[in-house]
Design a protein around this motif. Structure first.
Motif, PDB file in Angstrom:
ATOM      1  N   SER A  34      -6.383  14.982   8.564  1.00  0.00           N
ATOM      2  CA  SER A  34      -7.565  15.429   9.300  1.00  0.00           C
ATOM      3  C   SER A  34      -7.657  14.818  10.691  1.00  0.00           C
ATOM      4  CB  SER A  34      -8.822  15.051   8.518  1.00  0.00           C
ATOM      5  OG  SER A  34      -8.899  13.634   8.405  1.00  0.00           O
ATOM      6  N   GLY A  35      -6.664  14.001  11.092  1.00  0.00           N
ATOM      7  CA  GLY A  35      -6.705  13.337  12.386  1.00  0.00           C
ATOM      8  C   GLY A  35      -7.527  12.068  12.392  1.00  0.00           C
ATOM      9  N   GLU A  36      -7.985  11.634  11.229  1.00  0.00           N
ATOM     10  CA  GLU A  36      -8.800  10.428  11.123  1.00  0.00           C
ATOM     11  C   GLU A  36      -7.934   9.220  10.772  1.00  0.00           C
ATOM     12  OE1 GLU A  36     -13.008  12.060   9.402  1.00  0.00           O
ATOM     13  OE2 GLU A  36     -11.289  12.117   8.054  1.00  0.00           O
ATOM     14  N   ILE A  37      -8.438   8.050  11.155  1.00  0.00           N
ATOM     15  CA  ILE A  37      -7.848   6.776  10.741  1.00  0.00           C
ATOM     16  C   ILE A  37      -8.863   6.083   9.839  1.00  0.00           C
ATOM     17  CG2 ILE A  37      -7.198   4.461  11.506  1.00  0.00           C
ATOM     18  CD1 ILE A  37      -5.985   5.690  14.000  1.00  0.00           C
ATOM     19  N   TYR A  38      -8.380   5.622   8.676  1.00  0.00           N
ATOM     20  CA  TYR A  38      -9.218   4.903   7.719  1.00  0.00           C
ATOM     21  C   TYR A  38      -8.777   3.442   7.676  1.00  0.00           C
ATOM     22  CZ  TYR A  38     -10.952   9.244   5.569  1.00  0.00           C
ATOM     23  OH  TYR A  38     -11.555  10.440   5.328  1.00  0.00           O
ATOM     24  N   ASP A  81      -5.688  -5.775   6.899  1.00  0.00           N
ATOM     25  CA  ASP A  81      -6.322  -4.498   6.564  1.00  0.00           C
ATOM     26  C   ASP A  81      -5.311  -3.355   6.562  1.00  0.00           C
ATOM     27  OD1 ASP A  81      -8.623  -5.999   6.717  1.00  0.00           O
ATOM     28  OD2 ASP A  81      -9.227  -5.210   8.671  1.00  0.00           O
ATOM     29  N   PRO A  82      -5.229  -2.610   5.455  1.00  0.00           N
ATOM     30  CA  PRO A  82      -4.418  -1.389   5.479  1.00  0.00           C
ATOM     31  C   PRO A  82      -5.107  -0.333   6.345  1.00  0.00           C
ATOM     32  CG  PRO A  82      -4.912  -2.074   3.225  1.00  0.00           C
ATOM     33  CD  PRO A  82      -5.754  -2.890   4.129  1.00  0.00           C
ATOM     34  N   ILE A  83      -4.338   0.266   7.245  1.00  0.00           N
ATOM     35  CA  ILE A  83      -4.828   1.323   8.120  1.00  0.00           C
ATOM     36  C   ILE A  83      -4.064   2.592   7.752  1.00  0.00           C
ATOM     37  CG2 ILE A  83      -5.124   2.059  10.517  1.00  0.00           C
ATOM     38  CD1 ILE A  83      -6.658  -0.510   9.878  1.00  0.00           C
ATOM     39  N   VAL A  84      -4.805   3.684   7.505  1.00  0.00           N
ATOM     40  CA  VAL A  84      -4.201   4.909   6.984  1.00  0.00           C
ATOM     41  C   VAL A  84      -4.427   6.056   7.959  1.00  0.00           C
ATOM     42  CG1 VAL A  84      -4.260   6.560   5.079  1.00  0.00           C
ATOM     43  CG2 VAL A  84      -4.559   4.131   4.608  1.00  0.00           C
ATOM     44  N   GLY A  85      -3.367   6.828   8.230  1.00  0.00           N
ATOM     45  CA  GLY A  85      -3.463   8.027   9.050  1.00  0.00           C
ATOM     46  C   GLY A  85      -3.570   9.256   8.164  1.00  0.00           C
ATOM     47  N   CYS A  86      -4.500  10.156   8.500  1.00  0.00           N
ATOM     48  CA  CYS A  86      -4.817  11.302   7.645  1.00  0.00           C
ATOM     49  C   CYS A  86      -4.430  12.634   8.278  1.00  0.00           C
ATOM     50  CB  CYS A  86      -6.312  11.334   7.365  1.00  0.00           C
ATOM     51  SG  CYS A  86      -6.926   9.856   6.582  1.00  0.00           S
ATOM     52  N   LYS A 136     -13.210  11.186  -0.811  1.00  0.00           N
ATOM     53  CA  LYS A 136     -12.765  12.401  -0.132  1.00  0.00           C
ATOM     54  C   LYS A 136     -11.360  12.726  -0.599  1.00  0.00           C
ATOM     55  CE  LYS A 136     -14.653  12.834   4.358  1.00  0.00           C
ATOM     56  NZ  LYS A 136     -14.486  12.542   5.784  1.00  0.00           N
ATOM     57  N   LYS A 137     -11.042  13.981  -0.693  1.00  0.00           N
ATOM     58  CA  LYS A 137      -9.707  14.420  -1.094  1.00  0.00           C
ATOM     59  C   LYS A 137      -8.929  14.879   0.134  1.00  0.00           C
ATOM     60  CE  LYS A 137     -10.332  13.651  -5.419  1.00  0.00           C
ATOM     61  NZ  LYS A 137      -9.805  12.448  -5.993  1.00  0.00           N
ATOM     62  N   LEU A 138      -8.369  13.914   0.850  1.00  0.00           N
ATOM     63  CA  LEU A 138      -7.575  14.207   2.035  1.00  0.00           C
ATOM     64  C   LEU A 138      -6.126  13.854   1.771  1.00  0.00           C
ATOM     65  CD1 LEU A 138      -9.873  12.567   4.712  1.00  0.00           C
ATOM     66  CD2 LEU A 138      -9.606  14.986   4.282  1.00  0.00           C
ATOM     67  N   THR A 139      -5.259  14.294   2.636  1.00  0.00           N
ATOM     68  CA  THR A 139      -3.871  13.888   2.547  1.00  0.00           C
ATOM     69  C   THR A 139      -3.659  12.704   3.473  1.00  0.00           C
ATOM     70  OG1 THR A 139      -3.134  16.118   2.013  1.00  0.00           O
ATOM     71  CG2 THR A 139      -1.484  14.603   2.887  1.00  0.00           C
ATOM     72  N   PHE A 140      -3.193  11.598   2.909  1.00  0.00           N
ATOM     73  CA  PHE A 140      -2.859  10.409   3.684  1.00  0.00           C
ATOM     74  C   PHE A 140      -1.370  10.464   3.988  1.00  0.00           C
ATOM     75  CE2 PHE A 140      -6.410   7.890   1.389  1.00  0.00           C
ATOM     76  CZ  PHE A 140      -7.364   8.439   2.220  1.00  0.00           C
ATOM     77  N   LEU A 141      -1.009  10.409   5.268  1.00  0.00           N
ATOM     78  CA  LEU A 141       0.379  10.609   5.670  1.00  0.00           C
ATOM     79  C   LEU A 141       1.130   9.328   6.005  1.00  0.00           C
ATOM     80  CD1 LEU A 141      -0.130  13.754   7.904  1.00  0.00           C
ATOM     81  CD2 LEU A 141       0.790  13.655   5.592  1.00  0.00           C
ATOM     82  N   CYS A 142       0.431   8.301   6.462  1.00  0.00           N
ATOM     83  CA  CYS A 142       1.113   7.075   6.858  1.00  0.00           C
ATOM     84  C   CYS A 142       0.172   5.888   6.677  1.00  0.00           C
ATOM     85  CB  CYS A 142       1.602   7.164   8.297  1.00  0.00           C
ATOM     86  SG  CYS A 142       0.362   7.719   9.486  1.00  0.00           S
ATOM     87  N   ALA A 181       0.860  -1.188   0.000  1.00  0.00           N
ATOM     88  CA  ALA A 181       0.000   0.000   0.000  1.00  0.00           C
ATOM     89  C   ALA A 181       0.894   1.235   0.000  1.00  0.00           C
ATOM     90  CB  ALA A 181      -0.911   0.008   1.217  1.00  0.00           C
ATOM     91  N   ILE A 182       0.569   2.177  -0.885  1.00  0.00           N
ATOM     92  CA  ILE A 182       1.290   3.445  -0.983  1.00  0.00           C
ATOM     93  C   ILE A 182       0.273   4.561  -0.768  1.00  0.00           C
ATOM     94  CG2 ILE A 182       2.655   4.949  -2.476  1.00  0.00           C
ATOM     95  CD1 ILE A 182       3.438   2.473  -4.080  1.00  0.00           C
ATOM     96  N   VAL A 183       0.594   5.525   0.114  1.00  0.00           N
ATOM     97  CA  VAL A 183      -0.319   6.633   0.363  1.00  0.00           C
ATOM     98  C   VAL A 183       0.358   7.955   0.049  1.00  0.00           C
ATOM     99  CG1 VAL A 183      -1.666   5.427   2.114  1.00  0.00           C
ATOM    100  CG2 VAL A 183       0.306   6.786   2.818  1.00  0.00           C
TER     101      VAL A 183
END
Length: 162
Positions: free
Chosen positions: A84-88, A77-82, A64-70, A31-33
Motif C-alpha cells: 500500500s506504500g506504507e511503512i510500519y 525496531d522492525p520496519i516493514v514496507g507494504c 489489517k490484511k496487507l501484503t508486506f514486501l520487505c 523478522a519474516i514478512v
C-alpha cells in the motif's frame, strides 16, 4: 561451527509466501514478512530442545490484511514496507507507527537502514528513493530514478550512459 543442527522453525504457514527476512541488530530476533499482513518474529533459540520460540506481530485490534514486501531493523525496531506504500514500525511485536511513504498504489519494494547516520532509505514502485530519519520523518529531496539523469532525452533504466 561444526555444522551441527541446532534448531528449526516453520516460516509463514501456507498458503503464504516469504517476501522478506531480517535479523535484528543484536542477532536475537528474526523478522519474516509475507502476504496477508503477516509478520512473524522468531526468538529464543533452545538448543537442548532444538526449537525456536515465535509469535506473530499485531496490527490494531483486528489486524489489517496487507501484503508486506520487505523488512529491515532500524535499531531495535522492525520496519516493514507494504504493498500500500506504507511503512510500519513495530515494537515488542505490536505496530506502533504507520506512515504513507509512497503513493497508495505504489508498493515499497526495498528498505535499507544505515546505522552510520541513523537513516532509513525506501524504494517504491513510483520510482522514488526516499530517505527517512529515526522518527520516520522525510529527510532531503526524493530521488526520481525514472528521470533523464544523463541528459540524452530518455528516461534512464537504472544505468547512466557516460
Amino acid at each position: 561451527m561444526n555444522g551441527d543442527f541446532i534448531s528449526s522453525s516453520k516460516g509463514i504457514s501456507s498458503p503464504n509466501n516469504v517476501f522478506g527476512i531480517s535479523y535484528s541488530n543484536k542477532g536475537t530476533e528474526i523478522a519474516i514478512v509475507g502476504r496477508k499482513g503477516v509478520i512473524k518474529f522468531l526468538t529464543g533459540v533452545h538448543t537442548t530442545k532444538r526449537t525456536i520460540d515465535s509469535h506473530y506481530g499485531k496490527i490494531g485490534q483486528n489486524g489489517k490484511k496487507l501484503t508486506f514486501l520487505c523488512v529491515v531493523y532500524m535499531n531495535d525496531d522492525p520496519i516493514v514496507g507494504c504493498a500500500s506504500g506504507e511503512i510500519y514500525r513495530f515494537k515488542a511485536g505490536h505496530c506502533v507507527q504507520i506512515i504513507q511513504a509512497h503513493g497508495r498504489n505504489d508498493c515499497i519494494l526495498s528498505l535499507y537502514y544505515s546505522s552510520f547516520d541513523n537513516t532509513l532509505i525506501s524504494g517504491g514502485r513510483d520510482s522514488l528513493v526516499k530517505t527517512w530519519d529515526s522518527t520516520l520523518q522525510p529527510v532531503g529531496v526524493p530521488i526520481d530514478i525514472s528521470e533523464d539523469l544523463d541528459g540524452d532525452g530518455k528516461a534512464d533504466s537504472g544505468t547512466i550512459n557516460i
